[in-house]
Scaffold this motif. Structure first.
Motif, PDB file in Angstrom:
ATOM      1  N   ALA A  32     -57.874  42.482 -37.346  1.00 26.94           N
ATOM      2  CA  ALA A  32     -58.093  41.258 -38.127  1.00 26.94           C
ATOM      3  C   ALA A  32     -56.788  40.714 -38.679  1.00 26.94           C
ATOM      4  CB  ALA A  32     -59.076  41.533 -39.262  1.00 26.94           C
ATOM      5  N   THR A  33     -55.795  41.584 -38.879  1.00 30.27           N
ATOM      6  CA  THR A  33     -54.493  41.143 -39.399  1.00 30.27           C
ATOM      7  C   THR A  33     -53.556  40.675 -38.290  1.00 30.27           C
ATOM      8  OG1 THR A  33     -53.566  43.382 -39.261  1.00 30.27           O
ATOM      9  CG2 THR A  33     -54.711  42.774 -41.293  1.00 30.27           C
ATOM     10  N   GLY A  34     -54.045  40.687 -37.030  1.00 34.04           N
ATOM     11  CA  GLY A  34     -53.187  40.276 -35.923  1.00 34.04           C
ATOM     12  C   GLY A  34     -52.334  41.399 -35.366  1.00 34.04           C
ATOM     13  N   GLU A  35     -52.675  42.627 -35.739  1.00 33.90           N
ATOM     14  CA  GLU A  35     -51.913  43.787 -35.259  1.00 33.90           C
ATOM     15  C   GLU A  35     -52.645  44.412 -34.070  1.00 33.90           C
ATOM     16  OE1 GLU A  35     -50.455  48.204 -36.810  1.00 33.90           O
ATOM     17  OE2 GLU A  35     -51.494  46.822 -38.158  1.00 33.90           O
ATOM     18  N   PRO A  36     -52.104  44.334 -32.853  1.00 32.55           N
ATOM     19  CA  PRO A  36     -52.797  44.909 -31.694  1.00 32.55           C
ATOM     20  C   PRO A  36     -52.922  46.421 -31.820  1.00 32.55           C
ATOM     21  CG  PRO A  36     -50.561  44.258 -31.104  1.00 32.55           C
ATOM     22  CD  PRO A  36     -50.801  43.739 -32.482  1.00 32.55           C
ATOM     23  N   GLN A  37     -54.011  46.960 -31.294  1.00 26.95           N
ATOM     24  CA  GLN A  37     -54.299  48.397 -31.388  1.00 26.95           C
ATOM     25  C   GLN A  37     -54.433  48.985 -29.984  1.00 26.95           C
ATOM     26  OE1 GLN A  37     -54.749  49.981 -34.628  1.00 26.95           O
ATOM     27  NE2 GLN A  37     -53.817  48.014 -35.141  1.00 26.95           N
ATOM     28  N   ALA A  38     -53.944  50.212 -29.823  1.00 25.30           N
ATOM     29  CA  ALA A  38     -54.071  50.917 -28.552  1.00 25.30           C
ATOM     30  C   ALA A  38     -54.556  52.330 -28.839  1.00 25.30           C
ATOM     31  CB  ALA A  38     -52.734  50.951 -27.827  1.00 25.30           C
ATOM     32  N   VAL A  39     -55.610  52.727 -28.138  1.00 29.82           N
ATOM     33  CA  VAL A  39     -56.196  54.051 -28.331  1.00 29.82           C
ATOM     34  C   VAL A  39     -56.392  54.684 -26.956  1.00 29.82           C
ATOM     35  CG1 VAL A  39     -58.081  55.386 -29.330  1.00 29.82           C
ATOM     36  CG2 VAL A  39     -57.417  53.206 -30.375  1.00 29.82           C
ATOM     37  N   GLU A  99     -61.311  28.541 -20.884  1.00 28.67           N
ATOM     38  CA  GLU A  99     -60.320  28.955 -21.879  1.00 28.67           C
ATOM     39  C   GLU A  99     -59.236  29.818 -21.245  1.00 28.67           C
ATOM     40  OE1 GLU A  99     -61.572  30.087 -25.916  1.00 28.67           O
ATOM     41  OE2 GLU A  99     -63.626  29.799 -25.172  1.00 28.67           O
ATOM     42  N   LEU A 100     -59.644  30.737 -20.378  1.00 29.32           N
ATOM     43  CA  LEU A 100     -58.643  31.561 -19.689  1.00 29.32           C
ATOM     44  C   LEU A 100     -57.790  30.702 -18.766  1.00 29.32           C
ATOM     45  CD1 LEU A 100     -58.981  35.102 -18.312  1.00 29.32           C
ATOM     46  CD2 LEU A 100     -58.015  33.348 -16.846  1.00 29.32           C
ATOM     47  N   THR A 101     -58.412  29.795 -18.062  1.00 26.00           N
ATOM     48  CA  THR A 101     -57.648  28.911 -17.166  1.00 26.00           C
ATOM     49  C   THR A 101     -56.626  28.104 -17.954  1.00 26.00           C
ATOM     50  OG1 THR A 101     -59.576  28.762 -15.703  1.00 26.00           O
ATOM     51  CG2 THR A 101     -57.847  27.099 -15.436  1.00 26.00           C
ATOM     52  N   THR A 138     -48.637  38.460 -18.294  1.00 27.27           N
ATOM     53  CA  THR A 138     -49.933  39.078 -18.591  1.00 27.27           C
ATOM     54  C   THR A 138     -50.074  39.328 -20.087  1.00 27.27           C
ATOM     55  OG1 THR A 138     -49.890  40.152 -16.414  1.00 27.27           O
ATOM     56  CG2 THR A 138     -51.451  41.008 -18.046  1.00 27.27           C
ATOM     57  N   ALA A 139     -49.026  39.856 -20.694  1.00 24.04           N
ATOM     58  CA  ALA A 139     -49.046  40.083 -22.137  1.00 24.04           C
ATOM     59  C   ALA A 139     -49.239  38.763 -22.884  1.00 24.04           C
ATOM     60  CB  ALA A 139     -47.747  40.762 -22.577  1.00 24.04           C
ATOM     61  N   ARG A 140     -48.550  37.737 -22.428  1.00 31.02           N
ATOM     62  CA  ARG A 140     -48.651  36.435 -23.090  1.00 31.02           C
ATOM     63  C   ARG A 140     -50.062  35.854 -22.945  1.00 31.02           C
ATOM     64  NH1 ARG A 140     -44.202  32.269 -21.262  1.00 31.02           N
ATOM     65  NH2 ARG A 140     -42.941  34.132 -21.569  1.00 31.02           N
ATOM     66  N   LEU A 141     -50.677  36.047 -21.785  1.00 28.67           N
ATOM     67  CA  LEU A 141     -52.050  35.566 -21.574  1.00 28.67           C
ATOM     68  C   LEU A 141     -53.008  36.244 -22.541  1.00 28.67           C
ATOM     69  CD1 LEU A 141     -54.160  34.030 -19.817  1.00 28.67           C
ATOM     70  CD2 LEU A 141     -54.281  36.084 -18.398  1.00 28.67           C
ATOM     71  N   LEU A 142     -52.877  37.554 -22.695  1.00 25.39           N
ATOM     72  CA  LEU A 142     -53.777  38.280 -23.600  1.00 25.39           C
ATOM     73  C   LEU A 142     -53.544  37.874 -25.053  1.00 25.39           C
ATOM     74  CD1 LEU A 142     -53.671  41.827 -21.972  1.00 25.39           C
ATOM     75  CD2 LEU A 142     -55.478  40.106 -21.780  1.00 25.39           C
ATOM     76  N   GLU A 143     -52.286  37.663 -25.425  1.00 19.27           N
ATOM     77  CA  GLU A 143     -51.996  37.201 -26.781  1.00 19.27           C
ATOM     78  C   GLU A 143     -52.641  35.850 -27.038  1.00 19.27           C
ATOM     79  OE1 GLU A 143     -47.639  39.383 -27.372  1.00 19.27           O
ATOM     80  OE2 GLU A 143     -47.761  37.253 -26.893  1.00 19.27           O
ATOM     81  N   SER A 144     -52.566  34.975 -26.044  1.00 14.96           N
ATOM     82  CA  SER A 144     -53.145  33.637 -26.195  1.00 14.96           C
ATOM     83  C   SER A 144     -54.667  33.702 -26.323  1.00 14.96           C
ATOM     84  CB  SER A 144     -52.751  32.772 -24.996  1.00 14.96           C
ATOM     85  OG  SER A 144     -53.347  31.505 -25.075  1.00 14.96           O
ATOM     86  N   LEU A 145     -55.307  34.531 -25.489  1.00 16.62           N
ATOM     87  CA  LEU A 145     -56.769  34.616 -25.514  1.00 16.62           C
ATOM     88  C   LEU A 145     -57.281  35.247 -26.801  1.00 16.62           C
ATOM     89  CD1 LEU A 145     -57.504  35.732 -21.842  1.00 16.62           C
ATOM     90  CD2 LEU A 145     -57.925  33.480 -22.857  1.00 16.62           C
ATOM     91  N   SER A 146     -56.465  36.102 -27.422  1.00 18.02           N
ATOM     92  CA  SER A 146     -56.917  36.795 -28.640  1.00 18.02           C
ATOM     93  C   SER A 146     -56.490  36.072 -29.909  1.00 18.02           C
ATOM     94  CB  SER A 146     -56.379  38.226 -28.652  1.00 18.02           C
ATOM     95  OG  SER A 146     -54.964  38.219 -28.664  1.00 18.02           O
ATOM     96  N   ARG A 147     -55.977  34.874 -29.768  1.00 20.25           N
ATOM     97  CA  ARG A 147     -55.528  34.145 -30.948  1.00 20.25           C
ATOM     98  C   ARG A 147     -56.713  33.743 -31.826  1.00 20.25           C
ATOM     99  NH1 ARG A 147     -52.285  30.437 -28.473  1.00 20.25           N
ATOM    100  NH2 ARG A 147     -50.656  32.023 -28.440  1.00 20.25           N
ATOM    101  N   GLY A 177     -47.192  41.307 -29.102  1.00 16.56           N
ATOM    102  CA  GLY A 177     -46.832  40.856 -30.444  1.00 16.56           C
ATOM    103  C   GLY A 177     -48.076  40.724 -31.303  1.00 16.56           C
ATOM    104  N   ARG A 178     -48.215  39.606 -31.981  1.00 17.88           N
ATOM    105  CA  ARG A 178     -49.397  39.406 -32.819  1.00 17.88           C
ATOM    106  C   ARG A 178     -50.576  39.085 -31.914  1.00 17.88           C
ATOM    107  NH1 ARG A 178     -49.188  39.409 -37.906  1.00 17.88           N
ATOM    108  NH2 ARG A 178     -51.082  38.171 -38.159  1.00 17.88           N
ATOM    109  N   ALA A 179     -51.615  39.897 -32.013  1.00 18.67           N
ATOM    110  CA  ALA A 179     -52.795  39.692 -31.185  1.00 18.67           C
ATOM    111  C   ALA A 179     -53.960  40.456 -31.786  1.00 18.67           C
ATOM    112  CB  ALA A 179     -52.533  40.173 -29.754  1.00 18.67           C
ATOM    113  N   ARG A 180     -55.115  39.822 -31.761  1.00 16.91           N
ATOM    114  CA  ARG A 180     -56.340  40.504 -32.194  1.00 16.91           C
ATOM    115  C   ARG A 180     -56.926  41.202 -30.978  1.00 16.91           C
ATOM    116  NH1 ARG A 180     -59.450  35.633 -34.961  1.00 16.91           N
ATOM    117  NH2 ARG A 180     -61.178  37.118 -34.814  1.00 16.91           N
ATOM    118  N   LEU A 181     -56.313  42.312 -30.641  1.00 14.98           N
ATOM    119  CA  LEU A 181     -56.596  42.962 -29.361  1.00 14.98           C
ATOM    120  C   LEU A 181     -56.654  44.475 -29.535  1.00 14.98           C
ATOM    121  CD1 LEU A 181     -56.708  42.799 -26.177  1.00 14.98           C
ATOM    122  CD2 LEU A 181     -54.221  42.989 -26.234  1.00 14.98           C
TER     123      LEU A 181
END
Length: 1024
Positions: A32-39, A99-101, A138-147, A177-181
């Protein structure tokens, strides 16, 4: 396709995973704070990784997140690159559509390599930048979609992941970077043997603080009881059965399910393999046959492909599938187009139960079905799956061309590791292939500028295959493999008959040697040049010369390298080798600048940069703005360099060149440091470290940080950063552009620590290596640093021996260095003045000339140093006190604004000795300021006597004078008429007050800070 089937979850209750589910939902909340998480979730086969993931994804969807799942498939190890990533993107495309396009707009051609639904891929760029660019986009696409939403992406069965998938995931974990992901990946921990390819990936993740690891344990006895109760629908299962199943399953949830459900038809003591086959063998005969066919189709198989291979009437196939799905052996895939086994363990058991002949027959039928109807599977998977099936069918005549076609498909997706694996398989198949099969192969599409054979010569066709393998090995980072293949090719080649092919292999042997700590690569390049000498123009000839010129520009810039660069440009233009020509033009421009044609060289480079951007030459784009900004900085045009960096960052961001951005920020930091904008330089260095993918830009960031730490007086930090820089640069390829500034920082650290002999040793080693053309900006600064260390310790007995020799060597080196541009001329004046100071002949007029020179260039720190030394020389000679006060005031203001603590303290100490009161002037734009933004705050006045700032008593001053003169405790005692013990106590007090560790450092500090005067002709030193 199969219609709705009545399916019930075998284990309706979810037990024993509360803590793990809480950890996953906690990661979801933190986005929620825009910090991407990886598990990363690890566990044995059957321990419940998929079930945990399903429960978490359901919770995420309930919370409003968009989820997508991709599974790695076993064929991935044989060349199906990016399979789970493509599946995830395809799911997002289905769910988000337009939206993805829109998020991919402008980069559809590149991203189509992972998501073919976006259109046709654009032109391939087979350099490291092409692959890095795909990852960044690819990273930029995911950041954009999770904005505007939270995305949860899951990748299952990471133990089967192809290397390209692992590298892309590692890139995302490092770079988002900043992403709700949230990215969740699972793998089987019991499959990860000592040499499993996933091990290095997991080790890398452990070094990333942004990645959390979860280990799923087995279930306890009580948890097994609760699971059994849920399956049986009872409150309390039979105690004896619970004990038997707990012992037999060892707490693995999947085995608990199977034993609970199948216990009546399978003895508790039977093997687990038999247990896994119970459900399959209980199916009707046709359904069991379909399941066996599906097991050989991979982790998932499309309905239409399964129908083509099964060769059953549609009604029978549907009935068989309904039975298999109803028995929880198969389940529909997420996209609804096919089927997969409920658990991979069941598929593995079924596959292992096939007879060798059955396996060969089924793979042949799969391959024939794909050949007859390529539309049965997705386009991006077709080539790899066809190659895999023909190989398993043991049909060499079919497998060899299929494997080569799969290698081409992998290369087009920048999946070089998978391409290399497939090419190695092709080399294996080549040995068993007939001459007819070998000669029927199509010519290889790509191996750099290698002259591929379109002829009937088997030996040359094999060499073509080796050339493609070398290229794939180099691009995938498998340098040892590339080296082995190059050596093999050169053994097979007749260099007299095939000079161009031999030259190509020698050129790449040079590159491999240079990048794998096997030398600098010059001997190999020289051999390549000999082979092409006198031959008609060709792309290979042009590339050999371009590489030779680039090597010369870095290692030995001079007339020979300049001539080679000119010939490379002419030849590349003649044969139409566009990328090679632009590379060579950039090199030529740098060499022209080094040779003295500054305006012409910069114009050459600027023209090449414009062409690169206009033509979209990604293979050259990585270096064009980097080289031009670096060259501008080299000749002192820092403001222009920053303009080029700004433009380069814009272009690099547009094309997704992340590592290029790291290089540019490194150049930006160097220019900002030179201009006195140190806070901005800190930010640029941080960006370099954050973005850098390769070792060299990381080294540059560490070196820049060490330089600034020294200027600010943090010697320990500078030493740590210097060590870090050395670790990144390595020692196998000592390029002057790295070695000289590394030596200068090391020298300054030793001097600051009061180790003049260590500083002199570094300087002497650098002088022995020499200063090639194009290293002037580094060489002048190194000479000045060495002279400052010598001048500051003049009169120190321990440093007197050898001083005259080293000063003479510095003088000779300074005479040979050019002063063609204003900044070099200013450094020359600085060195001239410092040389006289080091010899005890300090001259105010020389310092005046140095100040005048630096007032004409943008180097505020060096200008402040020169003003300080000019003032010092005036005061030492008792001249122009008012002028000295003016100079000290200007220098003090600059040092204060920059945060140059050591320089500020020296100025303050000199002012204190001269009884000059200092006030920081207002900020100006004449170079006296730092950032040009500070206020005119009054500075605190320095102490009247610098010795007083250390709290030294009069007796301690006398003792320090003798320590600086090299006297022992006994000699001090005799001269001052005190006992040796008293002398020892005074020395200990002095060391504590000066905060140094030994007598040598105390003596060096005393001389450097002018706490004592150098020993004069009378042989004594005067205090303060």
């Amino acid at each position: 396709m199969l219609g709705p089937v009545d399916m019930t979850r075998v284990s309706p209750v979810f037990v024993g995973r509360g803590d793990e589910l809480t950890a996953l939902t906690g990661a979801l909340a933190r986005t929620a704070t825009g910090e991407p998480q990886a598990v990363v979730v690890a566990g044995e086969a059957g321990v419940g990784k998929t079930r945990l993931l399903e429960e978490f994804l359901a919770a995420a969807r309930a919370a409003g997140a968009v989820t997508a799942v991709g599974g790695c498939v076993e064929i991935g190890a044989e060349g199906l690159p990016f399979a789970p990533v493509s599946t995830v993107l395809r799911a997002l495309h289905r769910g988000l559509g337009a939206e993805l396009t829109a998020a991919a707009a402008g980069q559809e051609g590149e991203l189509a390599r992972l998501l073919p639904e976006l259109g046709e891929p654009t032109r391939e760029w087979h350099e490291e930048d092409g692959r890095a660019r795909l990852f960044e986009l690819t990273a930029r696409l995911l950041e954009s979609l999770s904005r505007d939403r939270t995305l949860v992406l899951a990748v299952e069965d990471l133990h089967w992941a192809d290397r390209s998938t692992r590298e892309l995931l590692a890139y995302l974990f490092r770079s988002l970077g900043r992403a709700r992901l949230v990215v969740v990946a699972t793998y089987r921990s019991d499959d990860i043997h000592r040499r499993h390819p996933l091990r290095p990936f997991l080790a890398e993740l452990d070094r990333l603080r942004t990645v959390r690891r979860i280990e799923l344990p087995r279930l306890s006895r009580e948890e097994v009881r609760a699971q059994m109760a849920g399956i049986q629908g009872v409150e309390e299962p039979e105690h004896e059965l619970v004990e038997q199943i707990f012992e037999r399953s060892e707490g693995i949830p999947f085995f608990v399910e199977e034993l609970t459900v199948s216990g009546s038809s399978c003895g508790i003591s039977d093997s687990l393999r038999d247990l896994l086959l119970v459900r399959v063998e209980a199916l009707p005969e046709t359904a069991e046959q379909v399941v066996r066919i599906a097991a050989e189709g991979g982790s998932a198989v499309e309905h239409t492909l399964l129908a083509a291979v099964a060769r059953l009437p549609e009604s029978e196939l549907i009935e068989a599938l309904r039975a298999a799905v109803g028995a929880n052996v198969l389940i529909p895939t997420q996209d609804g187009d096919g089927y997969r086994f409920r658990h991979a363990l069941v598929r593995e058991a079924v596959s292992e139960d096939l007879l060798p002949g059955e396996r060969v027959t089924l793979n042949r039928r799969y391959a024939q079905a794909l050949e007859n109807d390529p539309g049965l599977v997705r386009t991006d998977e077709r080539a790899a799956r066809l190659a895999s099936h023909w190989y398993a069918a043991r049909d060499v005549a079919k497998a060899l061309p299929a494997v080569l076609a799969a290698a081409v498909a992998a290369r087009r997706r920048y999946a070089y590791a998978e391409q290399l694996r497939l090419l190695d398989r092709a080399l294996e198949l080549w040995e068993d292939a007939s001459t007819e099969t070998r000669l029927a192969l199509p010519a290889l599409e790509h191996a750099e500028v290698y002259p591929a054979c379109e002829c009937g010569d088997e030996k040359l066709r094999y060499l073509d295959l080796l050339a493609e393998t070398v290229t794939a090995a180099r691009l995938s980072g498998e340098r040892k493999r590339a080296q082995v293949v190059v050596k093999q090719a050169l053994r097979l080649l007749d260099e007299e008959k095939e000079p161009l092919r031999a030259a190509w292999f020698w050129t790449w042997r040079s590159k491999v040697a240079e990048t794998s700590s096997q030398g600098d690569g010059w001997a190999e390049l020289a051999r390549a040049q000999e082979l092409v000498r006198g031959l008609p123009p060709s792309p290979v000839h042009a590339e050999v010369l371009a590489f030779a010129a680039a090597w010369g520009a870095v290692h030995e810039p001079g007339p020979e390298a300049l001539t080679t660069a000119r010939r490379a440009v002419e030849l590349a233009a003649l044969v139409g080798a566009g990328s090679t020509e632009l590379h060579a033009r950039l090199t030529l421009g740098r060499l022209r600048v080094s040779a003295g044609d500054v305006a012409g060289g910069l114009a050459e480079m600027a023209s090449a940069v414009r062409r690169v951007v206009e033509q979209g030459e990604v293979s050259v784009m990585g270096r064009c703005h980097v080289n031009l900004s670096d060259t501008l900085e080299a000749v002192g045009r820092s403001a222009q360099a920053l303009e080029v960096v700004t433009e380069g960052l814009r272009v690099a961001h547009r094309f997704g060149l992340r590592d290029t951005r790291a290089w540019l920020h490194g150049n930006q930091a160097e220019s900002l440091t030179a201009l006195g904008r140190w806070t901005e330089a800190d930010e640029a260095l941080a960006a370099t470290g954050r973005l850098a993918y390769g070792a060299k830009p990381r080294g540059a960031a560490a070196l820049g940080a060490a330089h600034l730490a020294l200027r600010r007086g943090d010697v320990d930090l500078a030493a740590r950063k210097l060590a870090e820089a050395w670790s990144h640069y390595g020692t196998h390829d000592p390029q002057p552009q790295y070695v000289i500034p590394l030596a200068r920082v090391g020298l300054e650290i030793e001097a600051a620590r009061g180790r003049p002999l260590a500083a002199r040793r570094i300087l002497t080693e650098a002088l022995e290596r020499g200063f090639p053309l194009s290293t002037e900006r580094y060489a002048w600064q190194l000479l000045y640093a060495g002279l400052s260390a010598e001048a500051d310790t003049r009169g120190l007995p321990a440093a007197e021996e050898g001083r005259a020799r080293v000063l003479a060597r510095i003088r000779r080196a300074a005479r040979r260095l050019p002063r063609l541009v204003p900044v070099w001329a200013a450094y020359g004046q600085l060195v001239d003045a410092e040389l006289l100071r080091a010899e005890g002949r300090d001259d105010p007029d020389h310092w005046a000339e140095a100040v005048a020179a630096f007032e004409r260039v943008e180097r505020p720190y060096r200008l402040a140093q020169a003003r300080y030394r000019w003032a010092e020389a005036l005061l030492d000679q008792g001249r122009e006190r008012e002028k000295a006060a003016e100079l000290l005031t200007l220098a003090y203001g600059t040092a204060l604004r920059l945060g140059a603590v050591p320089l500020r303290e020296r100025i303050g100490q000199l002012a204190g000795r001269a009884r000059i009161a200092l006030k920081a002037p207002g900020t100006g734009v004449d170079g006296s300021g730092g950032d040009g933004r500070g206020g005119g705050t009054a500075a605190p006045e320095p102490p009247a006597d610098p010795v007083e700032s250390f709290g030294l008593t009069r007796r301690e001053r006398d003792v320090l004078r003798l320590v600086a003169a090299g006297r022992s405790n006994r000699q001090i005692a005799e001269e001052l008429f005190i006992s040796p013990k008293t002398a020892s106590v005074h020395v200990s007090n002095i060391l504590a007050k000066l905060e140094v560790s030994g007598r040598g450092e105390a003596a060096a500090m005393a001389h450097r800070l002018r706490l004592v005067e150098p020993v004069g002709e009378a042989g004594h030193a005067a205090v303060g």
